[in-house]
Scaffold this active site. Structure first.
Site, PDB file in Angstrom:
ATOM      1  N   ASP A  47       0.742  -1.272  -0.078  1.00 31.40           N
ATOM      2  CA  ASP A  47       0.013  -0.037   0.056  1.00 31.40           C
ATOM      3  C   ASP A  47       0.948   1.174   0.012  1.00 31.40           C
ATOM      4  O   ASP A  47       1.746   1.396  -0.592  1.00 31.40           O
ATOM      5  CB  ASP A  47      -0.919   0.056   1.235  1.00 31.40           C
ATOM      6  CG  ASP A  47      -2.250   0.826   0.896  1.00 31.40           C
ATOM      7  OD1 ASP A  47      -2.303   1.957   1.114  1.00 31.40           O
ATOM      8  OD2 ASP A  47      -2.888  -0.317   0.826  1.00 31.40           O
TER       9      ASP A  47
ATOM     10  N   ASP B  55       0.664   2.725  18.760  1.00 36.94           N
ATOM     11  CA  ASP B  55       0.056   1.312  18.652  1.00 36.94           C
ATOM     12  C   ASP B  55       0.813   0.178  18.255  1.00 36.94           C
ATOM     13  O   ASP B  55       0.250  -1.091  18.542  1.00 36.94           O
ATOM     14  CB  ASP B  55      -1.183   1.290  17.884  1.00 36.94           C
ATOM     15  CG  ASP B  55      -2.232   2.226  18.446  1.00 36.94           C
ATOM     16  OD1 ASP B  55      -2.058   2.978  19.705  1.00 36.94           O
ATOM     17  OD2 ASP B  55      -3.556   2.432  18.009  1.00 36.94           O
TER      18      ASP B  55
ATOM     19  N   HIS C 209      -3.409   5.846   4.060  1.00 39.02           N
ATOM     20  CA  HIS C 209      -4.205   4.682   3.624  1.00 39.02           C
ATOM     21  C   HIS C 209      -3.510   3.369   4.158  1.00 39.02           C
ATOM     22  O   HIS C 209      -4.058   2.357   4.599  1.00 39.02           O
ATOM     23  CB  HIS C 209      -4.099   4.919   2.246  1.00 39.02           C
ATOM     24  CG  HIS C 209      -5.108   3.946   1.603  1.00 39.02           C
ATOM     25  ND1 HIS C 209      -4.731   2.324   1.137  1.00 39.02           N
ATOM     26  CD2 HIS C 209      -6.637   3.885   1.207  1.00 39.02           C
ATOM     27  CE1 HIS C 209      -6.051   1.780   0.540  1.00 39.02           C
ATOM     28  NE2 HIS C 209      -7.019   2.771   0.922  1.00 39.02           N
TER      29      HIS C 209
ATOM     30  N   ASN D 206     -14.328   0.672  -5.818  1.00 37.23           N
ATOM     31  CA  ASN D 206     -15.331   1.714  -5.010  1.00 37.23           C
ATOM     32  C   ASN D 206     -16.316   2.363  -6.124  1.00 37.23           C
ATOM     33  O   ASN D 206     -16.818   3.630  -5.894  1.00 37.23           O
ATOM     34  CB  ASN D 206     -14.839   2.654  -4.136  1.00 37.23           C
ATOM     35  CG  ASN D 206     -13.867   1.818  -3.122  1.00 37.23           C
ATOM     36  OD1 ASN D 206     -14.038   0.712  -2.685  1.00 37.23           O
ATOM     37  ND2 ASN D 206     -12.837   2.662  -2.402  1.00 37.23           N
TER      38      ASN D 206
ATOM     39  N   ALA E 289      -7.966  -7.226  -8.873  1.00 37.70           N
ATOM     40  CA  ALA E 289      -8.664  -8.231  -8.201  1.00 37.70           C
ATOM     41  C   ALA E 289      -9.559  -9.262  -9.387  1.00 37.70           C
ATOM     42  O   ALA E 289     -10.349 -10.105  -8.522  1.00 37.70           O
ATOM     43  CB  ALA E 289      -9.599  -7.490  -7.322  1.00 37.70           C
TER      44      ALA E 289
ATOM     45  N   SER F 239     -11.375  -1.111   0.225  1.00 37.24           N
ATOM     46  CA  SER F 239      -9.771  -0.926   0.919  1.00 37.24           C
ATOM     47  C   SER F 239      -9.758  -1.294   2.376  1.00 37.24           C
ATOM     48  O   SER F 239      -9.042  -1.965   2.988  1.00 37.24           O
ATOM     49  CB  SER F 239      -9.174   0.381   0.571  1.00 37.24           C
ATOM     50  OG  SER F 239      -8.749   0.687  -0.435  1.00 37.24           O
TER      51      SER F 239
END
Length: 399
Positions: free
Chosen positions: A142, A151, A174, A273, A288, A349
């Site tokens: 990505d 985190d 992203h 999308n 995909a 995504s």
């Protein structure tokens, strides 16, 4: 490729070589078109790569070359004849999939308690699973990763940038969001709900999209080869390019996925999308739409198909499964609106790394790889009472 150009192709070409024919393919490209190539397996220097007309990804058997129209014509003639050159395709521009119009009716959405776990983790049953993804390597290709994110303190993250002139650090956000959903924490630093499906998986962050969110086919292929070489069981790709109805899938990416499967690596990719449901359903995007890449659509918190989620339109290029993809809370690259270094965004995504995380859990529990992993994901998916053209086998479930 590092900046958006508005073009659909880069001006370079992908050349698929027959199995076990890399050396012969390099000689043939030189013979028929005068194209010199360096191999990714030869530790070529920057000077050698700069002097070559292209690079061959050794393990995938795919070359990316600069070629004039006359050279392309000669390569295409060679592909049509018996020999080591199999297919020639124009290299595409790809981008991070982001959705701005979610179509969510927040007033009608049921209340979901996210005080401990996000709705996405609850929807795929990750919060109830006894496995964690430990020992399973997950690659997310990505926009990179925010390596200093609190985190992920103490986690080992293997990184590699395939974008010239940019480090793996994620100035876009992203990639960090996707890595969070697939492999992020259950107890984030400073509080908030747990949001990572496979929270003990080994993270491989490959930067194949620039800080502007754009990249190219060759960057993806470089990332795939890198992930395979590192023994990753799952590759998560929340990226691609929109296609028009009837557009054939890439034969070259199909071969790359098949060869990855042969080495035990499952590729999971976002469907895209571009739909505006209920009026318009757009086809699954590239790559995909390849039969050997697991295509992921998105649902919302009500288990309804997301308004933007692409669907099965063509005979080849179907939706295989769906994951949580609307209003998804995960890590981000900077402070955002009182959420700390986290953010809520939507898209196929966001559904894709949920599926990749579940795949990692299944891989840990059953030792499944490749096609067996694909089969377990599909067979255990929860039916949703929606057309398979929208949701495939259904919503993936953790073991």
């Amino acid at each position: 490729m590092s900046q958006p150009t508005g073009a659909e192709t880069t001006g370079r070409y992908l050349v698929l070589l027959e199995d076990r024919s890399v050396a012969a393919g390099a000689r043939e490209m030189s013979r028929v078109a005068g194209i010199s190539t360096a191999s990714s397996a030869d530790s070529a220097t920057r000077e050698e790569l700069a002097a070559a007309d292209g690079v061959i990804f050794q393990d995938l058997g795919i070359a990316v070359v600069d070629a004039t129209p006359d050279q392309v014509a000669r390569l295409s003639e060679a592909a049509a004849a018996p020999g080591p050159i199999s297919v020639v395709e124009a290299e595409r521009v790809v981008q991070a999939y982001t959705a701005t119009d979610t179509g969510t009716d927040e007033a009608a959405a049921p209340a979901v308690d996210e005080s401990v776990f996000t709705w996405g983790l609850q929807a795929v049953g990750a919060n109830l699973s006894t496995v964690t993804g430990k020992g399973v390597r997950v690659a997310v290709l990505d926009t990179g990763f925010t390596v200093a994110h609190p985190d992920f303190a103490g986690r080992t993250v293997v990184t590699q940038s395939f974008i010239t002139g940019e480090t793996v650090d994620d100035a876009h956000g992203h990639g960090t969001h996707c890595i969070g959903s697939a492999t992020g924490p259950r107890r984030p630093a400073g509080g908030g709900p747990g949001y990572g499906v496979a929270f003990e998986a080994e993270i491989y962050a490959g930067k194949v999209l620039s800080n502007s969110g754009f990249g190219s086919d060759s960057g993806i292929l470089a990332g795939i080869e890198w992930a395979i070489a590192n023994g990753c069981a799952v590759i998560s790709m929340s990226l691609g390019a929109a296609v028009r109805p009837g557009t054939p899938h890439s034969q070259i990416f199909e071969q790359a996925a098949t060869r990855a499967m042969g080495k035990g690596t499952l590729i999971v990719a976002a469907a895209g999308n571009e739909s505006k449901r209920p009026g318009r359903v757009n086809p699954v995007g590239h790559p995909a739409n390849c039969p050997s890449i697991l295509s992921v659509g998105a649902i919302d918190v009500q288990r309804a198909i997301a308004s933007f989620s692409c669907g099965t339109v063509d005979t080849i290029g179907q939706i295989d499964v769906v994951g949580p993809g609307v209003d998804v809370y995960s890590s981000w690259n900077k402070e955002d609106g009182g959420l700390g270094m986290r953010k809520r965004i939507s898209g196929t995504s966001m559904a894709t790394p949920h599926v990749a995380g579940v795949a990692a859990l299944i891989a840990e529990k059953y030792g499944s790889r490749g096609w067996e992993l694909w089969a377990r994901l599909s067979q255990s998916a929860r039916r949703l009472g929606l057309p398979s053209t929208d949701v495939g086998a259904g919503l993936v479930q953790s073991p």
